[in-house]
Design a protein around this motif. Sequence first.
Motif, short mmCIF file in Angstrom:
data_model
loop_
_atom_site.label_atom_id
_atom_site.label_comp_id
_atom_site.label_asym_id
_atom_site.label_seq_id
_atom_site.Cartn_x
_atom_site.Cartn_y
_atom_site.Cartn_z
N GLU A 134 0.84 -1.20 0.00
CA GLU A 134 0.00 0.00 0.00
C GLU A 134 0.88 1.25 0.00
O GLU A 134 1.83 1.36 0.77
CB GLU A 134 -0.88 0.04 1.25
CG GLU A 134 -1.92 -1.04 1.34
CD GLU A 134 -3.20 -0.71 0.57
OE1 GLU A 134 -3.21 0.27 -0.18
OE2 GLU A 134 -4.19 -1.45 0.75
N PHE A 135 0.54 2.21 -0.87
CA PHE A 135 1.20 3.51 -0.80
C PHE A 135 0.70 4.22 0.46
O PHE A 135 -0.49 4.19 0.78
CB PHE A 135 0.87 4.35 -2.03
CG PHE A 135 1.67 3.95 -3.25
CD1 PHE A 135 2.99 4.37 -3.38
CD2 PHE A 135 1.10 3.17 -4.22
CE1 PHE A 135 3.73 4.00 -4.50
CE2 PHE A 135 1.83 2.79 -5.34
CZ PHE A 135 3.15 3.21 -5.48
N SER A 193 1.21 7.84 3.06
CA SER A 193 1.74 9.16 3.37
C SER A 193 2.13 9.17 4.84
O SER A 193 1.35 8.76 5.70
CB SER A 193 0.67 10.23 3.09
OG SER A 193 1.11 11.50 3.54
N ILE A 212 6.36 10.03 1.23
CA ILE A 212 5.53 8.94 0.73
C ILE A 212 6.40 7.71 0.51
O ILE A 212 7.55 7.82 0.05
CB ILE A 212 4.85 9.35 -0.61
CG1 ILE A 212 3.81 10.43 -0.35
CG2 ILE A 212 4.20 8.15 -1.29
CD1 ILE A 212 3.21 11.00 -1.63
N VAL A 271 6.06 2.97 0.41
CA VAL A 271 5.19 1.80 0.32
C VAL A 271 5.32 0.95 1.58
O VAL A 271 6.44 0.64 2.01
CB VAL A 271 5.53 0.95 -0.92
CG1 VAL A 271 4.66 -0.31 -0.97
CG2 VAL A 271 5.34 1.77 -2.19
N LYS A 308 -3.03 5.52 4.50
CA LYS A 308 -3.17 4.93 3.18
C LYS A 308 -3.60 5.99 2.18
O LYS A 308 -4.46 6.82 2.47
CB LYS A 308 -4.21 3.80 3.23
CG LYS A 308 -4.26 2.93 1.98
CD LYS A 308 -5.41 1.95 2.02
CE LYS A 308 -5.32 1.00 3.20
NZ LYS A 308 -6.41 -0.02 3.14
N PRO A 324 -2.10 6.60 -5.30
CA PRO A 324 -0.97 7.36 -5.86
C PRO A 324 -1.31 8.13 -7.13
O PRO A 324 -2.28 7.84 -7.83
CB PRO A 324 0.03 6.23 -6.19
CG PRO A 324 -0.87 5.08 -6.59
CD PRO A 324 -2.07 5.18 -5.68
N VAL A 354 6.17 9.76 -6.89
CA VAL A 354 4.79 9.43 -6.53
C VAL A 354 4.26 10.56 -5.67
O VAL A 354 4.90 10.96 -4.69
CB VAL A 354 4.72 8.10 -5.76
CG1 VAL A 354 3.27 7.79 -5.37
CG2 VAL A 354 5.30 6.96 -6.58
N ILE A 367 2.76 -3.48 -7.83
CA ILE A 367 2.46 -2.05 -7.69
C ILE A 367 0.96 -1.80 -7.75
O ILE A 367 0.28 -2.27 -8.67
CB ILE A 367 3.15 -1.23 -8.80
CG1 ILE A 367 4.66 -1.50 -8.80
CG2 ILE A 367 2.88 0.26 -8.63
CD1 ILE A 367 5.39 -0.85 -9.96
N GLY A 422 9.32 7.52 -4.00
CA GLY A 422 8.05 7.20 -3.36
C GLY A 422 7.62 5.76 -3.60
O GLY A 422 6.65 5.30 -3.02
N MET A 423 8.38 5.03 -4.45
CA MET A 423 8.08 3.62 -4.70
C MET A 423 8.86 2.70 -3.78
O MET A 423 8.69 1.48 -3.83
CB MET A 423 8.38 3.26 -6.15
CG MET A 423 7.30 3.73 -7.13
SD MET A 423 7.72 3.39 -8.87
CE MET A 423 7.90 1.61 -8.86
N THR A 445 8.19 -1.21 -2.45
CA THR A 445 7.41 -2.04 -3.37
C THR A 445 7.88 -3.49 -3.31
O THR A 445 9.06 -3.75 -3.49
CB THR A 445 7.55 -1.50 -4.81
OG1 THR A 445 7.08 -0.16 -4.86
CG2 THR A 445 6.78 -2.37 -5.78
#
Length: 241
Positions: free
Chosen positions: A44-45, A47, A58, A60, A88, A91, A104, A155, A199-200, A203
């Motif tokens: 889950e992405f 913040s 941000i 994962v 949660k 993106p 992201v 992703i 921001g990834m 993953t």
Amino acid sequence: MKKRLIYLVIFFILFSMLYIFFPKPKEYIECFNPIVDEVELVAEFASIKDIEDNSKGIGVISFKIDDYLYGIGHNAKFNNTKKLSAYKILPNFTYSYKDNIGEVTIGSELNEKMGTIISKDGNGIIVKSELLDNKSYSKIKVADKIFSGDAELLIRDETGKINYYSINIKINEKFKSTCFDITITDKKLLDKIGGILQGMSGTPIIQNGKLVGILTGVYVRRPWCGKGKIIWDYDCIKIKK
């Protein structure tokens, strides 16, 4: 006969020197007796926000063990974890070019608190889970062997749907079994975002249906290439002593 023997000795010495200076690349690494052999796959992405609801970054959230979430996969530069929480998000992807790594950003906030950050280190963050409904998170085995070859990045897209994208793993001995190299080979992903974005990090990386690691970095000027942190490098999964 004597001359032939001398030639054979010289050939053997030269061959040995070639092997020393140009060793055959390692094709796989393996791990025995991890503390846990199964986790819940989250992907889950999130913040990261402080107590005043200001966004600090941000990343994962990769996986879950019991009541704890683990994510990001590299040193998180937050000053005070006691006042930070993970929320949660869905993106938004900014395209990554050779001279400009994309990122992201927050497409939409779901106002769903995943939990409070209780720890951070070189492996990322640990979050005390406050998820009320985690039925959507399936369990996955932790790999006991990682091969150079095909794998997948997991992703979530702008709608929250999980997508699997093809990559190639290359075992790199200079990382001393903490990381491996990855190259994105999936044209759909390259066309969509250009490569790995800021921001990834966190993953999940899947190989042969098992969790082998998480994305931890991107190579400058080569956004289609990066590094994956080997899953056994997490304290919660490390080898039993």
